[in-house]
Design a protein around this motif. Structure first.
Motif, PDB file in Angstrom:
ATOM      1  N   ARG A 344       0.906  -1.270  -0.074  1.00  0.00           N
ATOM      2  CA  ARG A 344       0.021  -0.066  -0.031  1.00  0.00           C
ATOM      3  C   ARG A 344       0.847   1.226   0.023  1.00  0.00           C
ATOM      4  O   ARG A 344       1.134   1.843   1.085  1.00  0.00           O
ATOM      5  CB  ARG A 344      -0.957   0.107   1.315  1.00  0.00           C
ATOM      6  CG  ARG A 344      -1.882  -1.154   1.200  1.00  0.00           C
ATOM      7  CD  ARG A 344      -2.981  -0.894   0.307  1.00  0.00           C
ATOM      8  NE  ARG A 344      -3.862   0.739   0.540  1.00  0.00           N
ATOM      9  CZ  ARG A 344      -4.579   0.916   1.514  1.00  0.00           C
ATOM     10  NH1 ARG A 344      -5.193  -0.276   2.135  1.00  0.00           N
ATOM     11  NH2 ARG A 344      -5.191   2.015   1.798  1.00  0.00           N
ATOM     12  N   ALA A 345       1.175   1.751  -1.310  1.00  0.00           N
ATOM     13  CA  ALA A 345       2.041   3.068  -1.413  1.00  0.00           C
ATOM     14  C   ALA A 345       1.220   4.302  -0.575  1.00  0.00           C
ATOM     15  O   ALA A 345       2.087   4.918  -0.092  1.00  0.00           O
ATOM     16  CB  ALA A 345       2.267   3.226  -2.665  1.00  0.00           C
ATOM     17  N   ASP A 346      -0.039   4.076  -0.701  1.00  0.00           N
ATOM     18  CA  ASP A 346      -0.592   5.322  -0.210  1.00  0.00           C
ATOM     19  C   ASP A 346      -0.446   5.448   1.314  1.00  0.00           C
ATOM     20  O   ASP A 346      -0.287   6.382   1.863  1.00  0.00           O
ATOM     21  CB  ASP A 346      -2.108   5.296  -0.527  1.00  0.00           C
ATOM     22  CG  ASP A 346      -2.941   4.097  -0.045  1.00  0.00           C
ATOM     23  OD1 ASP A 346      -2.194   2.759   0.049  1.00  0.00           O
ATOM     24  OD2 ASP A 346      -4.095   4.088   0.329  1.00  0.00           O
ATOM     25  N   LEU A 347      -0.320   4.311   2.068  1.00  0.00           N
ATOM     26  CA  LEU A 347      -0.468   4.175   3.489  1.00  0.00           C
ATOM     27  C   LEU A 347       1.106   4.370   3.758  1.00  0.00           C
ATOM     28  O   LEU A 347       1.516   5.173   4.918  1.00  0.00           O
ATOM     29  CB  LEU A 347      -0.785   2.830   4.210  1.00  0.00           C
ATOM     30  CG  LEU A 347      -2.271   2.370   4.051  1.00  0.00           C
ATOM     31  CD1 LEU A 347      -2.405   1.023   4.529  1.00  0.00           C
ATOM     32  CD2 LEU A 347      -3.027   3.521   4.578  1.00  0.00           C
ATOM     33  N   LEU A 348       1.978   4.100   3.023  1.00  0.00           N
ATOM     34  CA  LEU A 348       3.509   4.250   3.412  1.00  0.00           C
ATOM     35  C   LEU A 348       3.700   5.889   3.012  1.00  0.00           C
ATOM     36  O   LEU A 348       4.241   6.480   4.134  1.00  0.00           O
ATOM     37  CB  LEU A 348       4.459   3.439   2.317  1.00  0.00           C
ATOM     38  CG  LEU A 348       5.918   4.040   2.409  1.00  0.00           C
ATOM     39  CD1 LEU A 348       6.473   3.451   3.682  1.00  0.00           C
ATOM     40  CD2 LEU A 348       6.605   2.860   1.111  1.00  0.00           C
ATOM     41  N   GLU A 349       2.980   6.444   1.971  1.00  0.00           N
ATOM     42  CA  GLU A 349       3.282   7.962   1.960  1.00  0.00           C
ATOM     43  C   GLU A 349       2.734   8.788   3.033  1.00  0.00           C
ATOM     44  O   GLU A 349       3.325   9.547   3.347  1.00  0.00           O
ATOM     45  CB  GLU A 349       2.967   8.304   0.463  1.00  0.00           C
ATOM     46  CG  GLU A 349       3.952   7.574  -0.529  1.00  0.00           C
ATOM     47  CD  GLU A 349       3.273   8.068  -1.938  1.00  0.00           C
ATOM     48  OE1 GLU A 349       2.162   8.542  -2.158  1.00  0.00           O
ATOM     49  OE2 GLU A 349       4.021   7.684  -2.984  1.00  0.00           O
TER      50      GLU A 349
END
Length: 453
Positions: A344-349
């Motif tokens: 989940r790139a969105d959660l990481l960012e």
């Protein structure tokens, strides 16, 4: 002698460091031992100090307490003080604080007493200051040319040192390594609940370290002040031990990792006591206390979801790409996997944004530099504190911790079977063996293995 050592001793060392000039003799090795409410365990530690291949060993014990320490602490310190004094005649080096030099089977024992009225450690300070007092004195001994070993050894008053303790570090280059870490294992008591808690705690330590190493973190190591040796130049450069009452080992290792390699020593492990303790707010003893009091501790014991280490690896790979591109942040972020069910790139960012990581990156790349210089700046900004914070944030954001057996079996870095039903002792030993295969704290960023996370 390096300039950093001269500056540190002249400006930042504790007053007790000057006591190194109050007694004669040279030593092959020196080791610091803080003692707070230690009785039998302290004397077991002192008895375990092995011969030094380079000559006599100086053991520096710092008895310590604060005025507000519990009465049982003061009583234990009194008993330790009297037992040491009864064992051998002493040379009095100072009366305020009381500093005495005793003979020891391996050399000499220097006892600095900061556990009496008028000499108590200041409020809010504790083991960090006690360690600093002992290590500062050893640094002064090194600077005066009276210490053959190029290492400052630090341990605790509840350990048993290996017979080859000093030999293990002989081949480590103290000019390039900032620190070395001894391997360890816990001594588990006969009490079944306490032994179970100790094994679970050690499993969690090794799982986290293996996960960090797999992700390529420069901060992949256990936080154990009892297993530490520090190069004198590095000790001075980071300002010595912080005077704090807990996590002093975390803080100094965090700084040491930024200026040099941290070597892992492959020899026999130091034996640590698995015991309940309330000496400091954050410690092995505190963790064991919580686990012992919990029914079904093993059944409810959880570890970080393995996927959070894959997200950490992705971020570290982004940092590497930023360094290669001389500061371009946006392009590496766009290359993060999108639409992957395991990522989940969105959660990481989002987590990185809340931590202020992007601002730290922009600050790190604002000044010119080659790839390695920029990468060092990036890792210095995203350090051990930030690493742990990111893992915790990802757990809270959507990757909750797993039952420890499930986490161990699913993690790509444990090497354990898909079905992990082994006894706790077996699991502990398997993880310890996996960790022994690591030689130094990793400096590179491995390729992601998202399909296995």
């Amino acid at each position: 002698m390096k300039k950093s050592i001269t500056q540190y001793l002249g400006r930042d060392a504790e007053p007790e460091a000057a006591l190194a000039e109050h007694f004669e003799g040279s030593f092959g090795h020196a080791i610091e031992v803080p003692a707070y409410a230690e009785t039998d365990s302290l004397f077991e530690t002192l008895a375990s100090v092995p011969e030094g291949p380079l000559g006599d060993v100086l053991v520096v014990v710092v008895l310590n307490a604060r005025a507000d320490s519990p009465e049982e602490v003061h009583e234990a310190n009194r008993l330790a003080r009297e037992r040491i004094a009864a064992a051998a005649p002493a040379i009095v080096l100072s009366k305020a604080p009381d500093v005495r030099l005793f003979t020891h089977p391996r050399g000499r024992l220097l006892v600095i007493d900061r556990a009496v009225p008028g000499q108590y450690l200041p409020g809010g300070q504790g083991i960090g200051l006690a360690r600093k007092i002992g290590c500062d004195l050893i640094l002064r001994l090194h600077a005066s040319g009276r210490l053959a070993s190029p290492w400052i050894h630090a341990t605790d008053a509840d350990v048993r040192l290996a017979n080859d303790y000093f030999e293990q570090i002989a081949d480590v280059n103290s000019e390039t390594a900032s620190a070395a870490l001894y391997s360890f294992e816990h001594r588990f008591p006969e009490d079944e609940d306490l032994a179970r808690a100790g094994r679970l705690h050690e499993i969690s330590l090794r799982y986290s370290t293996l996960g960090l190493a797999w992700a390529g973190s420069p901060y992949a190591y256990e936080i154990l002040g009892s297993c530490l040796a520090i190069s004198p130049w590095a000790y001075a450069e980071v300002g010595g031990f912080p005077r704090r009452n807990s996590l002093e080992d975390f803080a100094i290792l965090n700084d040491l990792a930024k200026i040099g390699a941290i070597e892992r020593l492959p020899g026999r492990p130091i034996e640590l006591a698995g015991r309940i303790s309330t000496r400091v707010p954050v410690s092995t003893g505190q963790t064991l206390s919580k686990l012992v009091g919990k029914k079904g501790a093993a059944a409810g014991f959880e570890l970080h979801h393995p996927i959070v280490f894959a997200h950490l690896a992705a971020w570290l790979r982004v940092l590497g790409a930023i360094a290669r591109r001389r500061g371009d942040l946006e392009a590496p972020l766009r290359e993060l996997p999108r639409g992957n069910p395991y990522f989940r790139a969105d959660l990481l960012e989002e987590a990185l944004g809340e931590m202020g990581a992007f601002e730290a990156v922009r600050e790190a790349v604002a000044e010119p530099g080659d790839e390695q210089t920029i990468l060092r700046r990036l890792h210095a900004g995203f350090d051990a504190f930030q690493t742990r914070k990111l893992l915790d944030s990802l757990c809270d954001a959507g990757f909750p911790s797993l039952d420890f057996r499930e986490a161990l079996s699913e993690a790509p870095f444990t090497g354990l079977a898909a079905s992990t039903e082994d006894e706790l002792e077996t699991l502990r030993l398997l993880l310890a063996e996996g960790e022994r295969k690591l030689s130094v704290v990793p400096a590179g960023i491995p390729a992601l293995e998202l399909d296995r996370a």
